[in-house]
Design a protein around this motif. Structure first.
Motif, PDB file in Angstrom:
ATOM      1  N   LYS A   1       0.808  -1.222   0.000  1.00  0.00           N
ATOM      2  CA  LYS A   1       0.000   0.000   0.000  1.00  0.00           C
ATOM      3  C   LYS A   1       0.842   1.273   0.000  1.00  0.00           C
ATOM      4  O   LYS A   1       0.513   2.240  -0.668  1.00  0.00           O
ATOM      5  CB  LYS A   1      -0.935  -0.020   1.212  1.00  0.00           C
ATOM      6  N   SER A   2       1.938   1.277   0.749  1.00  0.00           N
ATOM      7  CA  SER A   2       2.746   2.498   0.857  1.00  0.00           C
ATOM      8  C   SER A   2       3.969   2.498  -0.064  1.00  0.00           C
ATOM      9  O   SER A   2       4.746   3.439  -0.042  1.00  0.00           O
ATOM     10  CB  SER A   2       3.189   2.698   2.305  1.00  0.00           C
ATOM     11  N   ASN A   3       4.127   1.451  -0.871  1.00  0.00           N
ATOM     12  CA  ASN A   3       5.275   1.402  -1.782  1.00  0.00           C
ATOM     13  C   ASN A   3       5.005   2.315  -2.974  1.00  0.00           C
ATOM     14  O   ASN A   3       3.992   2.165  -3.657  1.00  0.00           O
ATOM     15  CB  ASN A   3       5.504  -0.041  -2.241  1.00  0.00           C
ATOM     16  N   PRO A   4       5.905   3.257  -3.261  1.00  0.00           N
ATOM     17  CA  PRO A   4       5.643   4.185  -4.374  1.00  0.00           C
ATOM     18  C   PRO A   4       5.609   3.501  -5.747  1.00  0.00           C
ATOM     19  O   PRO A   4       5.102   4.065  -6.699  1.00  0.00           O
ATOM     20  CB  PRO A   4       6.802   5.189  -4.284  1.00  0.00           C
ATOM     21  N   PHE A   5       6.112   2.267  -5.831  1.00  0.00           N
ATOM     22  CA  PHE A   5       6.142   1.539  -7.102  1.00  0.00           C
ATOM     23  C   PHE A   5       5.102   0.420  -7.146  1.00  0.00           C
ATOM     24  O   PHE A   5       5.173  -0.476  -7.982  1.00  0.00           O
ATOM     25  CB  PHE A   5       7.541   0.956  -7.336  1.00  0.00           C
ATOM     26  N   ARG A   6       4.102   0.473  -6.257  1.00  0.00           N
ATOM     27  CA  ARG A   6       3.156  -0.627  -6.092  1.00  0.00           C
ATOM     28  C   ARG A   6       2.482  -1.051  -7.398  1.00  0.00           C
ATOM     29  O   ARG A   6       2.353  -2.238  -7.666  1.00  0.00           O
ATOM     30  CB  ARG A   6       2.133  -0.290  -5.015  1.00  0.00           C
ATOM     31  N   LYS A   7       2.055  -0.102  -8.205  1.00  0.00           N
ATOM     32  CA  LYS A   7       1.376  -0.467  -9.451  1.00  0.00           C
ATOM     33  C   LYS A   7       2.351  -1.090 -10.448  1.00  0.00           C
ATOM     34  O   LYS A   7       2.017  -2.068 -11.121  1.00  0.00           O
ATOM     35  CB  LYS A   7       0.671   0.749 -10.063  1.00  0.00           C
ATOM     36  N   ARG A   8       3.543  -0.549 -10.522  1.00  0.00           N
ATOM     37  CA  ARG A   8       4.563  -1.126 -11.418  1.00  0.00           C
ATOM     38  C   ARG A   8       4.927  -2.533 -10.973  1.00  0.00           C
ATOM     39  O   ARG A   8       5.118  -3.423 -11.800  1.00  0.00           O
ATOM     40  CB  ARG A   8       5.828  -0.263 -11.441  1.00  0.00           C
ATOM     41  N   ILE A   9       5.019  -2.739  -9.671  1.00  0.00           N
ATOM     42  CA  ILE A   9       5.337  -4.074  -9.151  1.00  0.00           C
ATOM     43  C   ILE A   9       4.284  -5.071  -9.623  1.00  0.00           C
ATOM     44  O   ILE A   9       4.615  -6.143 -10.141  1.00  0.00           O
ATOM     45  CB  ILE A   9       5.447  -4.054  -7.606  1.00  0.00           C
ATOM     46  N   CYS A  10       3.016  -4.712  -9.476  1.00  0.00           N
ATOM     47  CA  CYS A  10       1.946  -5.606  -9.940  1.00  0.00           C
ATOM     48  C   CYS A  10       2.038  -5.861 -11.437  1.00  0.00           C
ATOM     49  O   CYS A  10       1.910  -7.003 -11.887  1.00  0.00           O
ATOM     50  CB  CYS A  10       0.574  -5.036  -9.581  1.00  0.00           C
TER      51      CYS A  10
ATOM     52  N   CYS B   1       8.339   9.159  -8.403  1.00  0.00           N
ATOM     53  CA  CYS B   1       7.811   8.150  -7.466  1.00  0.00           C
ATOM     54  C   CYS B   1       8.524   8.253  -6.120  1.00  0.00           C
ATOM     55  O   CYS B   1       7.897   8.115  -5.072  1.00  0.00           O
ATOM     56  CB  CYS B   1       8.007   6.742  -8.024  1.00  0.00           C
ATOM     57  N   LEU B   2       9.814   8.489  -6.156  1.00  0.00           N
ATOM     58  CA  LEU B   2      10.593   8.541  -4.919  1.00  0.00           C
ATOM     59  C   LEU B   2      10.384   9.830  -4.136  1.00  0.00           C
ATOM     60  O   LEU B   2      10.399   9.824  -2.907  1.00  0.00           O
ATOM     61  CB  LEU B   2      12.083   8.361  -5.219  1.00  0.00           C
ATOM     62  N   THR B   3      10.190  10.923  -4.836  1.00  0.00           N
ATOM     63  CA  THR B   3      10.061  12.214  -4.149  1.00  0.00           C
ATOM     64  C   THR B   3       8.609  12.595  -3.890  1.00  0.00           C
ATOM     65  O   THR B   3       8.337  13.507  -3.118  1.00  0.00           O
ATOM     66  CB  THR B   3      10.722  13.350  -4.961  1.00  0.00           C
ATOM     67  N   GLY B   4       7.700  11.902  -4.557  1.00  0.00           N
ATOM     68  CA  GLY B   4       6.296  12.279  -4.455  1.00  0.00           C
ATOM     69  C   GLY B   4       6.004  13.329  -5.504  1.00  0.00           C
ATOM     70  O   GLY B   4       6.907  14.044  -5.941  1.00  0.00           O
TER      71      GLY B   4
ATOM     72  N   LEU C   1      10.430  18.245  -8.091  1.00  0.00           N
ATOM     73  CA  LEU C   1      11.608  18.994  -8.515  1.00  0.00           C
ATOM     74  C   LEU C   1      11.228  19.965  -9.629  1.00  0.00           C
ATOM     75  O   LEU C   1      10.316  19.696 -10.417  1.00  0.00           O
ATOM     76  CB  LEU C   1      12.690  18.041  -9.035  1.00  0.00           C
ATOM     77  N   THR C   2      11.947  21.070  -9.714  1.00  0.00           N
ATOM     78  CA  THR C   2      11.749  21.984 -10.839  1.00  0.00           C
ATOM     79  C   THR C   2      12.271  21.289 -12.093  1.00  0.00           C
ATOM     80  O   THR C   2      13.086  20.362 -11.998  1.00  0.00           O
ATOM     81  CB  THR C   2      12.520  23.301 -10.632  1.00  0.00           C
ATOM     82  N   PRO C   3      11.859  21.736 -13.267  1.00  0.00           N
ATOM     83  CA  PRO C   3      12.388  21.128 -14.499  1.00  0.00           C
ATOM     84  C   PRO C   3      13.924  21.175 -14.552  1.00  0.00           C
ATOM     85  O   PRO C   3      14.559  20.212 -14.991  1.00  0.00           O
ATOM     86  CB  PRO C   3      11.759  21.973 -15.613  1.00  0.00           C
ATOM     87  N   GLU C   4      14.519  22.253 -14.082  1.00  0.00           N
ATOM     88  CA  GLU C   4      15.978  22.365 -14.086  1.00  0.00           C
ATOM     89  C   GLU C   4      16.626  21.379 -13.113  1.00  0.00           C
ATOM     90  O   GLU C   4      17.630  20.733 -13.439  1.00  0.00           O
ATOM     91  CB  GLU C   4      16.410  23.802 -13.753  1.00  0.00           C
TER      92      GLU C   4
END
Length: 189
Positions: free
Chosen positions: A62-71, A132-135, A142-145
């Motif tokens: 549930k709290s893994n930022p890659f949960r959908k990719r993992i599935c 995914c890691l930073t939210g 992050l800014t584009p730069e």
């Protein structure tokens, strides 16, 4: 080879143990947890698939930022919907187990991070990985730069052949220099 029936037979349990990095106890616990996701009617059907939506209710994902990719990576569904059979679920847990090798873990990590499934990590994949890691909230994005600079740095470190992407062997080379990768790439039920 598959079943989601109420009980796992000894032969099947032994077969799963041979084919995974999981102990008998871990397989039985995985079976119990997977069975809890099934409806009463589904429990009697062989090779039942559980929807990604239901899989993602597991606290471990549930709290893994890659949960959908993992599935998606572990799903063998022809619909490409991220649904998992019990055997897919075992494969997932096996790859994320403490006993899985660095080679196995890095292979699956690479596949999870390869968002477009083209066999390389390009700028688009790396941007999605960072997000995914930073939210993806305004406070953490992050800014584009900053994103461009970070991806440039990642490619500078990782892209050995300088083709603008990171392939599996380049990724594995980077991971091999990261001592905490194996211990952090895990899911424990």
């Amino acid at each position: 080879m598959g079943t989601t029936a109420s009980q796992l037979g000894k032969e099947l349990l032994s077969e799963y143990q041979e084919l995974t990095f999981l102990t008998k106890q871990e397989i039985l616990l995985a079976h119990k947890r997977f069975s809890e996701l099934l409806t009463k009617d589904e429990k009697d059907l062989p090779n039942t698939k559980v929807s990604m939506e239901r899989i993602l209710t597991l606290p471990e994902l549930k709290s893994n930022p890659f949960r959908k990719r993992i599935c998606h990576v572990f799903s063998t569904s022809e619909q490409k919907d991220g649904s998992l059979t019990f055997e897919n679920f075992l494969d997932l847990l096996s790859a994320f187990s403490d006993s899985a090798t660095l080679e196995i873990k890095s292979h699956y990590a690479f596949r999870i991070f390869d968002f477009d499934d083209d066999g390389t990590l390009d700028r688009g994949d790396l941007e999605k990985l960072v997000n995914c890691l930073t939210g993806e909230t305004d406070d953490t994005r992050l800014t584009p730069e900053e994103m461009r600079q970070l991806i440039d740095n990642i490619l500078e470190e990782s892209d050995i052949d300088r083709d603008g992407t990171v392939n599996l062997s380049e990724f594995q080379h980077v991971i091999s220099r990261s001592p905490d990768f194996v211990s952090s790439f895990k899911i424990v039920l």
